[in-house]
Design an enzyme around this catalytic site. Sequence first.
Site, PDB file in Angstrom:
ATOM      1  N   GLU A   1      -7.430  -4.359 -14.383  1.00  0.00           N
ATOM      2  CA  GLU A   1      -8.763  -3.608 -14.644  1.00  0.00           C
ATOM      3  C   GLU A   1      -9.872  -3.642 -15.301  1.00  0.00           C
ATOM      4  OE1 GLU A   1      -8.247   0.789 -17.627  1.00  0.00           O
ATOM      5  OE2 GLU A   1      -6.536  -1.438 -18.238  1.00  0.00           O
TER       6      GLU A   1
ATOM      7  N   CYS B   1      -3.555  -7.194   4.094  1.00  0.00           N
ATOM      8  CA  CYS B   1      -4.477  -7.247   4.931  1.00  0.00           C
ATOM      9  C   CYS B   1      -5.380  -5.886   5.818  1.00  0.00           C
ATOM     10  CB  CYS B   1      -3.860  -8.558   6.030  1.00  0.00           C
ATOM     11  SG  CYS B   1      -3.655 -10.448   5.537  1.00  0.00           S
TER      12      CYS B   1
END
Length: 361
Positions: free
Chosen positions: A97, A123
């Site tokens: 964060e 991916c």
Amino acid sequence: MRFQNVCLEAVGYVLPEERVTSQQIEEQLRDVYERLSLPEGRLELMTGIEERRFFPPGSKPGPISAVAARMAIEASGLPVEQFGALIHGSVCRDQMEPATANLVHYRAGLPSSALVLDVSNACLGILNGAVILAQMIELGQIRAGVVVGSELGRELVEGTIDSLKNDPGLTRQSIKPAFASLTIGSGSAALVLCHRELSQNGTHLVGGALRSDTSAHLLCAGGVEDKHGDNRPRMETDSEALLHAGIKLARETWEQTKQTLEWTDASVARVFTHQVGKAHRKLLLEGLRLPETSDHPIHDRFGNMGAAALPLSLGMGIEAGVIPSESQAALLGIGSGLNSLMLGLNWQKGAVKGTVWNGAE
């Protein structure tokens, strides 16, 4: 998914300077190879990966992604005021964060009215981000957007090497789940999408399809665990099971994609795939009944670059001029989980701009 008003306008990319060959990795594992009687050259022979690249030690994805995003925005020729969203879509991020996209947005100089967020899906993150942008453009919420991601493979590869060297109980069987980790490389890529009224290149993103097989969610899993004694990530992969499950899912997704877009195998001039290795490439093209010459492989030079692999293959394909004008091209994405997302392009032309990262921000 069908889109009427979305164009893929530009690709940007950033490559590391440092090259690390598969031979160099095996030299670091010489004692392990000798103890387990593994043949020299095994890594390159099995994967087709001669080398991969690494960003400098201590690098973070955000600053690199900011450069790739700027490359794509500059290549598009669109003013930054037109950009209504920035998405960061790689596996790697600066911290938990805030979202890495915030740093990228700030450094790219995009307007405060733009949506800013991270998307994480192994991916497939960058391709998923492209779909989010396309949906927003189609709905009239934004006029243009950029999705970007940077994958940094150094810590995973080097951490895996250290774990293998320091495991006295390692066997030829127990080394297998770590093998895929040695194929990982580094790179950064960005895609700019825009409304067709803004496009100078005219390459239409016509739509696509997605499918999942979450029964395979344990076949490839990674992260940072305390048991290794450091903060470097590790990954365990059942490569053979993942390969076959992935090809099966890809076949299903490709059939759905062709049906959605009203395409045939013969009508597709070029495809761009997630770059894993030579075995995956061979079986994927065979399974989708596509010619061996239909893709643009770069895994031999860059390894598996996670979410950046497919868009980087696309960017380099544009540079190489491999996509005929007024043809159909496909982006064939797949990621552990398993999830597959495939998109179709009515290709006209595309812009691309790239650079090599030397560590200077």
